[in-house]
Design a protein around this motif. Sequence first.
Motif, mmCIF file in Angstrom:
data_model
loop_
_atom_site.group_PDB
_atom_site.id
_atom_site.type_symbol
_atom_site.label_atom_id
_atom_site.label_comp_id
_atom_site.label_asym_id
_atom_site.label_seq_id
_atom_site.Cartn_x
_atom_site.Cartn_y
_atom_site.Cartn_z
ATOM 1 N N TRP A 100 0.817 -1.215 0.000
ATOM 2 C CA TRP A 100 0.000 0.000 0.000
ATOM 3 C C TRP A 100 0.850 1.264 0.000
ATOM 4 O O TRP A 100 0.646 2.155 -0.829
ATOM 5 C CB TRP A 100 -0.939 0.001 1.201
ATOM 6 N N SER A 101 1.787 1.366 0.924
ATOM 7 C CA SER A 101 2.572 2.598 1.044
ATOM 8 C C SER A 101 3.351 2.903 -0.226
ATOM 9 O O SER A 101 3.360 4.042 -0.717
ATOM 10 C CB SER A 101 3.537 2.498 2.234
ATOM 11 N N ALA A 102 4.004 1.893 -0.786
ATOM 12 C CA ALA A 102 4.802 2.107 -2.000
ATOM 13 C C ALA A 102 3.919 2.497 -3.177
ATOM 14 O O ALA A 102 4.281 3.386 -3.963
ATOM 15 C CB ALA A 102 5.603 0.852 -2.331
ATOM 16 N N GLN A 103 2.758 1.862 -3.296
ATOM 17 C CA GLN A 103 1.889 2.184 -4.420
ATOM 18 C C GLN A 103 1.234 3.558 -4.255
ATOM 19 O O GLN A 103 1.004 4.261 -5.240
ATOM 20 C CB GLN A 103 0.836 1.103 -4.605
ATOM 21 N N MET A 104 0.948 3.959 -3.019
ATOM 22 C CA MET A 104 0.404 5.296 -2.806
ATOM 23 C C MET A 104 1.446 6.366 -3.138
ATOM 24 O O MET A 104 1.122 7.424 -3.706
ATOM 25 C CB MET A 104 -0.080 5.443 -1.373
ATOM 26 N N ASN A 105 2.702 6.103 -2.810
ATOM 27 C CA ASN A 105 3.761 7.034 -3.193
ATOM 28 C C ASN A 105 3.920 7.098 -4.709
ATOM 29 O O ASN A 105 4.176 8.162 -5.285
ATOM 30 C CB ASN A 105 5.079 6.649 -2.525
ATOM 31 N N ALA A 106 3.771 5.929 -5.371
ATOM 32 C CA ALA A 106 3.829 5.911 -6.836
ATOM 33 C C ALA A 106 2.651 6.677 -7.428
ATOM 34 O O ALA A 106 2.807 7.408 -8.419
ATOM 35 C CB ALA A 106 3.838 4.468 -7.340
ATOM 36 N N LEU A 107 1.471 6.521 -6.834
ATOM 37 C CA LEU A 107 0.298 7.260 -7.301
ATOM 38 C C LEU A 107 0.502 8.761 -7.119
ATOM 39 O O LEU A 107 0.126 9.555 -7.989
ATOM 40 C CB LEU A 107 -0.943 6.794 -6.546
ATOM 41 N N LYS A 108 1.091 9.157 -6.011
ATOM 42 C CA LYS A 108 1.378 10.574 -5.774
ATOM 43 C C LYS A 108 2.271 11.131 -6.878
ATOM 44 O O LYS A 108 2.011 12.219 -7.412
ATOM 45 C CB LYS A 108 2.050 10.752 -4.409
ATOM 46 N N ARG A 109 3.323 10.381 -7.242
ATOM 47 C CA ARG A 109 4.209 10.846 -8.315
ATOM 48 C C ARG A 109 3.450 10.943 -9.633
ATOM 49 O O ARG A 109 3.652 11.899 -10.410
ATOM 50 C CB ARG A 109 5.405 9.892 -8.451
ATOM 51 N N GLN A 110 2.594 9.964 -9.898
ATOM 52 C CA GLN A 110 1.834 9.966 -11.139
ATOM 53 C C GLN A 110 0.860 11.145 -11.199
ATOM 54 O O GLN A 110 0.615 11.701 -12.269
ATOM 55 C CB GLN A 110 1.059 8.652 -11.281
ATOM 56 N N GLN A 111 0.290 11.508 -10.050
ATOM 57 C CA GLN A 111 -0.674 12.613 -10.026
ATOM 58 C C GLN A 111 -0.005 13.967 -10.218
ATOM 59 O O GLN A 111 -0.592 14.890 -10.785
ATOM 60 C CB GLN A 111 -1.417 12.611 -8.686
ATOM 61 N N GLU A 112 1.245 14.083 -9.754
ATOM 62 C CA GLU A 112 1.878 15.396 -9.694
ATOM 63 C C GLU A 112 2.690 15.755 -10.927
ATOM 64 O O GLU A 112 3.015 16.929 -11.132
ATOM 65 C CB GLU A 112 2.772 15.469 -8.450
ATOM 66 N N SER A 113 3.060 14.771 -11.746
ATOM 67 C CA SER A 113 3.904 15.090 -12.891
ATOM 68 C C SER A 113 3.511 14.237 -14.088
ATOM 69 O O SER A 113 2.962 13.147 -13.937
ATOM 70 C CB SER A 113 5.382 14.844 -12.551
ATOM 71 N N GLY A 114 3.805 14.749 -15.267
ATOM 72 C CA GLY A 114 3.542 13.997 -16.473
ATOM 73 C C GLY A 114 2.632 14.743 -17.436
ATOM 74 O O GLY A 114 2.257 15.898 -17.222
ATOM 75 N N PHE A 115 2.287 14.053 -18.499
ATOM 76 C CA PHE A 115 1.470 14.642 -19.565
ATOM 77 C C PHE A 115 0.081 14.964 -19.021
ATOM 78 O O PHE A 115 -0.523 14.163 -18.317
ATOM 79 C CB PHE A 115 1.372 13.673 -20.744
ATOM 80 N N ARG A 116 -0.424 16.125 -19.375
ATOM 81 C CA ARG A 116 -1.735 16.572 -18.898
ATOM 82 C C ARG A 116 -2.801 16.382 -19.971
ATOM 83 O O ARG A 116 -2.507 16.506 -21.154
ATOM 84 C CB ARG A 116 -1.655 18.046 -18.492
ATOM 85 N N PRO A 117 -4.055 16.091 -19.542
ATOM 86 C CA PRO A 117 -4.513 15.952 -18.159
ATOM 87 C C PRO A 117 -4.077 14.623 -17.551
ATOM 88 O O PRO A 117 -3.892 13.640 -18.266
ATOM 89 C CB PRO A 117 -6.040 16.022 -18.281
ATOM 90 N N ARG A 118 -3.918 14.597 -16.199
ATOM 91 C CA ARG A 118 -3.546 13.378 -15.508
ATOM 92 C C ARG A 118 -4.792 12.555 -15.227
ATOM 93 O O ARG A 118 -5.814 13.078 -14.771
ATOM 94 C CB ARG A 118 -2.831 13.693 -14.197
ATOM 95 N N LEU A 119 -4.723 11.256 -15.492
ATOM 96 C CA LEU A 119 -5.845 10.355 -15.244
ATOM 97 C C LEU A 119 -5.284 9.027 -14.764
ATOM 98 O O LEU A 119 -4.743 8.252 -15.557
ATOM 99 C CB LEU A 119 -6.684 10.161 -16.514
ATOM 100 N N ASN A 120 -5.380 8.781 -13.466
ATOM 101 C CA ASN A 120 -4.898 7.550 -12.865
ATOM 102 C C ASN A 120 -6.066 6.722 -12.339
ATOM 103 O O ASN A 120 -7.099 7.275 -11.936
ATOM 104 C CB ASN A 120 -3.915 7.862 -11.736
ATOM 105 N N ILE A 121 -5.890 5.417 -12.337
ATOM 106 C CA ILE A 121 -6.967 4.495 -11.966
ATOM 107 C C ILE A 121 -6.455 3.497 -10.941
ATOM 108 O O ILE A 121 -5.407 2.870 -11.146
ATOM 109 C CB ILE A 121 -7.475 3.712 -13.197
ATOM 110 N N ILE A 122 -7.179 3.348 -9.842
ATOM 111 C CA ILE A 122 -6.943 2.247 -8.911
ATOM 112 C C ILE A 122 -7.964 1.161 -9.199
ATOM 113 O O ILE A 122 -9.169 1.424 -9.236
ATOM 114 C CB ILE A 122 -7.033 2.702 -7.445
ATOM 115 N N ASN A 123 -7.495 -0.041 -9.421
ATOM 116 C CA ASN A 123 -8.367 -1.202 -9.618
ATOM 117 C C ASN A 123 -8.104 -2.200 -8.497
ATOM 118 O O ASN A 123 -6.994 -2.697 -8.350
ATOM 119 C CB ASN A 123 -8.110 -1.857 -10.975
ATOM 120 N N ALA A 124 -9.114 -2.451 -7.673
ATOM 121 C CA ALA A 124 -9.049 -3.495 -6.658
ATOM 122 C C ALA A 124 -9.996 -4.617 -7.058
ATOM 123 O O ALA A 124 -10.823 -4.453 -7.959
ATOM 124 C CB ALA A 124 -9.410 -2.932 -5.288
ATOM 125 N N ASP A 125 -9.890 -5.768 -6.393
ATOM 126 C CA ASP A 125 -10.719 -6.890 -6.823
ATOM 127 C C ASP A 125 -10.933 -7.884 -5.693
ATOM 128 O O ASP A 125 -10.374 -7.757 -4.605
ATOM 129 C CB ASP A 125 -10.101 -7.577 -8.041
#
Length: 226
Positions: A100-125
């Motif tokens: 959880w912690s590592a993936q949340m940090n990865a999500l934070k990086r994905q949200q803050e930088s990169g090509f705009r608009p930013r669109l990230n998806i969490i898929n749980a199952d």
Amino acid sequence: VDFYDKKIIASGLWDGFLFDNTWQKISGLGQAVDINNDGRNDSNAEADRIWFDAYNTFFKKLRERIGSGYLIITNGDGDYSTYANGRMFESFPEYWEGGWSAQMNALKRQQESGFRPRLNIINADSNNTGNQNDFKTMRFGLTSALMFDAYYSFDYGPALREHLWWYDEYEADLGKPLGSAFNLLGSSNNWQEGLWQRDFENGIVLINSTNREQKITFEADYEKLK
């Protein structure tokens, strides 16, 4: 690139693409590979470099062709955010990426930088059990997504991704977020395990990412969403 442009985009049916298996490295296959086809097996470091460079080259050419009006989403731990709008975090939280912690940090990086608009998806199952009523797991993923402005889905599992299960929580009108999430148990600078809260116009979202029960006291009355 011709295929994606002239066959898919040209159909007028799609808003973009989700590319699976966009890993940072290829050496995890655990076997010898001649990735550049020069007749000799490449070292892990060389294979990984060629793999990563080739993916970046492909996404660069695709973005140049289709422009900024179409989405490019990746699924894997590779950072291709220079050209991709975001990433899907499949089967969240994945142990192989640090939990959880590592993936949340990865999500934070994905949200803050990169090509705009930013669109990230969490898929749980349901971990291939088909237990649609596993509300604990479903809510753990949903509240994690709401710590940022990520999209969310909960389905059967990697063996079957076709379900469109719906939950009452999806219809809750939280309104707009009032700020960033914060950790009630410690520092909010890093996504370590804790008791995280994010405030919205019409409510709050809480997630306990520790392995034990937590007790907190509120200064106002809240009704738990039913």
